[in-house]
Design a protein around this motif. Structure first.
Motif, PDB file in Angstrom:
ATOM      1  N   LEU A  74       0.834  -1.200   0.000  1.00  0.00           N
ATOM      2  CA  LEU A  74       0.000   0.000   0.000  1.00  0.00           C
ATOM      3  C   LEU A  74       0.867   1.247   0.000  1.00  0.00           C
ATOM      4  O   LEU A  74       1.840   1.336   0.762  1.00  0.00           O
ATOM      5  N   SER A  75       0.506   2.220  -0.838  1.00  0.00           N
ATOM      6  CA  SER A  75       1.140   3.546  -0.820  1.00  0.00           C
ATOM      7  C   SER A  75       0.120   4.558  -0.317  1.00  0.00           C
ATOM      8  O   SER A  75      -0.982   4.666  -0.878  1.00  0.00           O
ATOM      9  N   ILE A  76       0.459   5.268   0.752  1.00  0.00           N
ATOM     10  CA  ILE A  76      -0.361   6.390   1.222  1.00  0.00           C
ATOM     11  C   ILE A  76       0.357   7.663   0.805  1.00  0.00           C
ATOM     12  O   ILE A  76       1.524   7.863   1.146  1.00  0.00           O
ATOM     13  N   TYR A  77      -0.333   8.505   0.044  1.00  0.00           N
ATOM     14  CA  TYR A  77       0.326   9.699  -0.497  1.00  0.00           C
ATOM     15  C   TYR A  77      -0.670  10.846  -0.626  1.00  0.00           C
ATOM     16  O   TYR A  77      -1.893  10.672  -0.509  1.00  0.00           O
ATOM     17  N   GLU A  78      -0.121  12.012  -0.858  1.00  0.00           N
ATOM     18  CA  GLU A  78      -0.936  13.194  -1.140  1.00  0.00           C
ATOM     19  C   GLU A  78      -0.366  13.917  -2.343  1.00  0.00           C
ATOM     20  O   GLU A  78       0.844  13.871  -2.603  1.00  0.00           O
ATOM     21  N   GLU A  79      -1.239  14.526  -3.098  1.00  0.00           N
ATOM     22  CA  GLU A  79      -0.846  15.362  -4.224  1.00  0.00           C
ATOM     23  C   GLU A  79      -1.500  16.726  -4.061  1.00  0.00           C
ATOM     24  O   GLU A  79      -2.702  16.817  -3.801  1.00  0.00           O
TER      25      GLU A  79
ATOM     26  N   LYS B  52      -5.251  -5.968   7.957  1.00  0.00           N
ATOM     27  CA  LYS B  52      -4.493  -6.441   9.128  1.00  0.00           C
ATOM     28  C   LYS B  52      -3.131  -5.763   9.210  1.00  0.00           C
ATOM     29  O   LYS B  52      -2.727  -5.265  10.275  1.00  0.00           O
ATOM     30  N   GLU B  53      -2.414  -5.742   8.077  1.00  0.00           N
ATOM     31  CA  GLU B  53      -1.066  -5.152   8.065  1.00  0.00           C
ATOM     32  C   GLU B  53      -1.106  -3.657   8.361  1.00  0.00           C
ATOM     33  O   GLU B  53      -0.192  -3.116   8.997  1.00  0.00           O
ATOM     34  N   CYS B  54      -2.148  -2.969   7.904  1.00  0.00           N
ATOM     35  CA  CYS B  54      -2.235  -1.519   8.126  1.00  0.00           C
ATOM     36  C   CYS B  54      -2.275  -1.184   9.613  1.00  0.00           C
ATOM     37  O   CYS B  54      -1.638  -0.225  10.061  1.00  0.00           O
ATOM     38  N   MET B  55      -3.009  -1.984  10.376  1.00  0.00           N
ATOM     39  CA  MET B  55      -3.046  -1.734  11.814  1.00  0.00           C
ATOM     40  C   MET B  55      -1.756  -2.179  12.475  1.00  0.00           C
ATOM     41  O   MET B  55      -1.154  -1.454  13.264  1.00  0.00           O
ATOM     42  N   GLU B  56      -1.284  -3.388  12.134  1.00  0.00           N
ATOM     43  CA  GLU B  56      -0.117  -3.951  12.819  1.00  0.00           C
ATOM     44  C   GLU B  56       1.146  -3.139  12.564  1.00  0.00           C
ATOM     45  O   GLU B  56       1.951  -2.932  13.476  1.00  0.00           O
ATOM     46  N   GLU B  57       1.354  -2.715  11.333  1.00  0.00           N
ATOM     47  CA  GLU B  57       2.602  -2.036  10.976  1.00  0.00           C
ATOM     48  C   GLU B  57       2.523  -0.527  11.120  1.00  0.00           C
ATOM     49  O   GLU B  57       3.531   0.118  11.396  1.00  0.00           O
TER      50      GLU B  57
ATOM     51  N   VAL C  84      -8.967   2.314   6.162  1.00  0.00           N
ATOM     52  CA  VAL C  84      -8.471   1.467   5.068  1.00  0.00           C
ATOM     53  C   VAL C  84      -9.622   1.036   4.168  1.00  0.00           C
ATOM     54  O   VAL C  84      -9.541   1.128   2.936  1.00  0.00           O
ATOM     55  N   ARG C  85     -10.713   0.583   4.758  1.00  0.00           N
ATOM     56  CA  ARG C  85     -11.842   0.094   3.969  1.00  0.00           C
ATOM     57  C   ARG C  85     -12.497   1.218   3.151  1.00  0.00           C
ATOM     58  O   ARG C  85     -12.941   1.003   2.015  1.00  0.00           O
ATOM     59  N   LYS C  86     -12.543   2.404   3.682  1.00  0.00           N
ATOM     60  CA  LYS C  86     -13.231   3.508   3.007  1.00  0.00           C
ATOM     61  C   LYS C  86     -12.385   4.139   1.910  1.00  0.00           C
ATOM     62  O   LYS C  86     -12.911   4.529   0.857  1.00  0.00           O
ATOM     63  N   HIS C  87     -11.070   4.223   2.106  1.00  0.00           N
ATOM     64  CA  HIS C  87     -10.256   5.063   1.217  1.00  0.00           C
ATOM     65  C   HIS C  87      -9.284   4.283   0.316  1.00  0.00           C
ATOM     66  O   HIS C  87      -8.624   4.899  -0.536  1.00  0.00           O
ATOM     67  N   THR C  88      -9.191   2.982   0.476  1.00  0.00           N
ATOM     68  CA  THR C  88      -8.209   2.221  -0.309  1.00  0.00           C
ATOM     69  C   THR C  88      -8.737   1.908  -1.699  1.00  0.00           C
ATOM     70  O   THR C  88      -9.900   1.524  -1.867  1.00  0.00           O
ATOM     71  N   ARG C  89      -7.871   2.064  -2.690  1.00  0.00           N
ATOM     72  CA  ARG C  89      -8.169   1.653  -4.063  1.00  0.00           C
ATOM     73  C   ARG C  89      -7.224   0.526  -4.460  1.00  0.00           C
ATOM     74  O   ARG C  89      -6.007   0.645  -4.259  1.00  0.00           O
ATOM     75  N   ALA C  90      -7.775  -0.552  -5.025  1.00  0.00           N
ATOM     76  CA  ALA C  90      -6.943  -1.589  -5.633  1.00  0.00           C
ATOM     77  C   ALA C  90      -6.479  -1.071  -6.987  1.00  0.00           C
ATOM     78  O   ALA C  90      -7.296  -0.663  -7.817  1.00  0.00           O
ATOM     79  N   VAL C  91      -5.166  -1.064  -7.215  1.00  0.00           N
ATOM     80  CA  VAL C  91      -4.638  -0.427  -8.433  1.00  0.00           C
ATOM     81  C   VAL C  91      -3.847  -1.388  -9.315  1.00  0.00           C
ATOM     82  O   VAL C  91      -3.268  -0.966 -10.313  1.00  0.00           O
TER      83      VAL C  91
ATOM     84  N   ASP D  18      -3.592   1.875  -3.211  1.00  0.00           N
ATOM     85  CA  ASP D  18      -3.311   3.283  -2.895  1.00  0.00           C
ATOM     86  C   ASP D  18      -4.325   3.805  -1.900  1.00  0.00           C
ATOM     87  O   ASP D  18      -5.502   3.415  -1.929  1.00  0.00           O
ATOM     88  N   ILE D  19      -3.864   4.706  -1.043  1.00  0.00           N
ATOM     89  CA  ILE D  19      -4.752   5.617  -0.312  1.00  0.00           C
ATOM     90  C   ILE D  19      -4.278   7.029  -0.621  1.00  0.00           C
ATOM     91  O   ILE D  19      -3.133   7.385  -0.309  1.00  0.00           O
ATOM     92  N   VAL D  20      -5.136   7.809  -1.264  1.00  0.00           N
ATOM     93  CA  VAL D  20      -4.849   9.224  -1.512  1.00  0.00           C
ATOM     94  C   VAL D  20      -5.445  10.017  -0.356  1.00  0.00           C
ATOM     95  O   VAL D  20      -6.655   9.937  -0.095  1.00  0.00           O
ATOM     96  N   ILE D  21      -4.620  10.761   0.346  1.00  0.00           N
ATOM     97  CA  ILE D  21      -5.110  11.547   1.478  1.00  0.00           C
ATOM     98  C   ILE D  21      -6.042  12.633   0.947  1.00  0.00           C
ATOM     99  O   ILE D  21      -5.620  13.481   0.147  1.00  0.00           O
ATOM    100  N   PRO D  22      -7.321  12.603   1.326  1.00  0.00           N
ATOM    101  CA  PRO D  22      -8.265  13.573   0.765  1.00  0.00           C
ATOM    102  C   PRO D  22      -7.921  15.004   1.176  1.00  0.00           C
ATOM    103  O   PRO D  22      -7.451  15.259   2.295  1.00  0.00           O
TER     104      PRO D  22
END
Length: 365
Positions: A186-191, A239-244, A252-259, A282-286
């Motif tokens: 997963l990449s969390i980013y902002e533009e 699971k990994e998003c919380m653990e790591e 994660v469920r609301k904002h994640t896109r499978a790319v 991806d998660i794009v920070i709104p």
């Protein structure tokens, strides 16, 4: 100062197995033309190939069969290594091959056999650089008859027969058998766009803990991990998003896109084979969102720290070879998808595109 890498060099760090086949043998020409032997699921040549075995492993499997005979047990492995025992392989050639014996004919039997084998190797110190006590993950990975097929499992299907699922085995030992493994990245980013119309990219990049058994201290993707056997692909990401990274499941469920995915054939510095598929998200920070909800924080000790890295810094760190090899590929894939790396600014664009989505030369297996 070490040489700055080109982006195709970053790809080469990870996708570094190059196969060639002649009338009888399969070779990795990038590793002193070492002969690799296909591993079949059963003694029938019509059954799929599930892995590739190095000479070292072949020698150990011979010893395993001798050990079984001495203990009055049936042999686990069918070894067709002498030219007189070669059969016509799936790809139409004749050559050496290895498979489970036909009595090991269900996922339960294969799983039990591999459990006994891998745990004994761990406890006796065999292949300690791969699956010894310090490398042991105590996590099962699924092995599929068709590595490009469906990710099914007996626990959800309610049966063992007729599934793509073939068996499961200890994660750390998978490289010994050259089987395909799977993960999520997963990449969390902002533009943001400046008043002058320039796009500015910033990506959350973690530094791996120095205590990690693999690639300590290198840079990673925001969240990444393997897919445990029986767990749905997206749920393993949650699971990994919380653990790591301490990212809540509802975010994660609301904002994640499978790319998409990337795939590559990696040989570790120790020589062991790791063909891998990584599903990418991806998660794009709104814009205007509460940034704290998207800010990763170390939780389980696998990550030392997180840094919000600018586009220019990202390119610099890639070219310095600071990323874990497969994570560098995920970053390149991100840059291509967002339009920062294009055919106009990257001379190896088409080579990179093809290498990010390889098939492990599977038709040669």
């Amino acid at each position: 100062m070490p040489r700055q890498l080109d982006f195709i060099d970053v790809v080469d760090l990870c996708d570094n197995v190059h196969l060639r086949r002649d009338e009888t043998n399969l070779y990795d020409i990038a590793f002193d033309s070492e002969v690799l032997v296909p591993l079949y699921l059963s003694e029938s040549p019509d059954i799929p190939v599930i892995g590739l075995l190095r000479p070292l492993l072949i020698e150990q499997l011979k010893k395993e069969n001798e050990r079984s005979k001495e203990n009055g047990l049936p042999e686990l492995w069918a070894l067709r290594l002498d030219p007189s025992t070669h059969i016509k392989l799936r790809n139409g050639t004749k050559g050496p091959s290895v498979s489970f014996r036909d009595w090991v004919d269900t996922p339960t039997k294969r799983t039990a056999a591999m459990k006994e084998l891998c745990e004994r190797w761990r406890d006796t110190g065999l292949f300690s650089d791969v699956c010894g006590p310090k490398k042991w993950r105590a996590e099962l990975y699924p092995i599929y008859a068709d590595p490009f097929g469906v990710h099914d499992h007996p626990s959800t299907a309610g049966r063992e027969d007729g599934l793509n699922f073939a068996f499961e085995m200890e994660r750390s030992a998978c490289a010994l058998f050259g089987v395909v493994t799977y993960g999520v990245h997963l990449s969390i980013y902002e533009e943001v766009t400046t008043d002058g119309g320039e796009r500015l990219l910033r990506v959350w990049v973690p530094t791996r803990a120095r205590t990690k058994p693999t690639f300590p201290g290198l840079l990673d993707n925001t969240v990444a991990g393997g897919i445990p056997s029986g767990m749905p692909i997206f749920e393993s990401l949650v699971k990994e998003c919380m653990e790591e990274a301490s990212i809540e499941a509802d975010i994660v469920r609301k904002h994640t896109r499978a790319v998409g995915s990337i795939s590559y054939f990696y040989r570790a510095s120790t020589g062991w084979l790791q063909p891998e598929v990584e599903y990418t998200y991806d998660i794009v920070i709104p814009s205007g969102a509460d940034a704290s909800k998207f800010t990763p924080r170390p939780l389980d000790g696998e990550v030392e720290s997180f840094e919000l890295v600018s586009h220019d810094q990202l390119l610099q760190k890639l070219k310095q070879g600071l990323f874990k090899p497969n994570c560098g590929l995920v970053i390149i894939d991100l840059l291509i998808r967002l339009g920062y790396m294009t055919p106009d600014n990257e001379p190896n664009f088409m080579k990179i595109i093809n290498r990010l989505h390889g098939d492990f030369d599977y038709v040669r297996w």
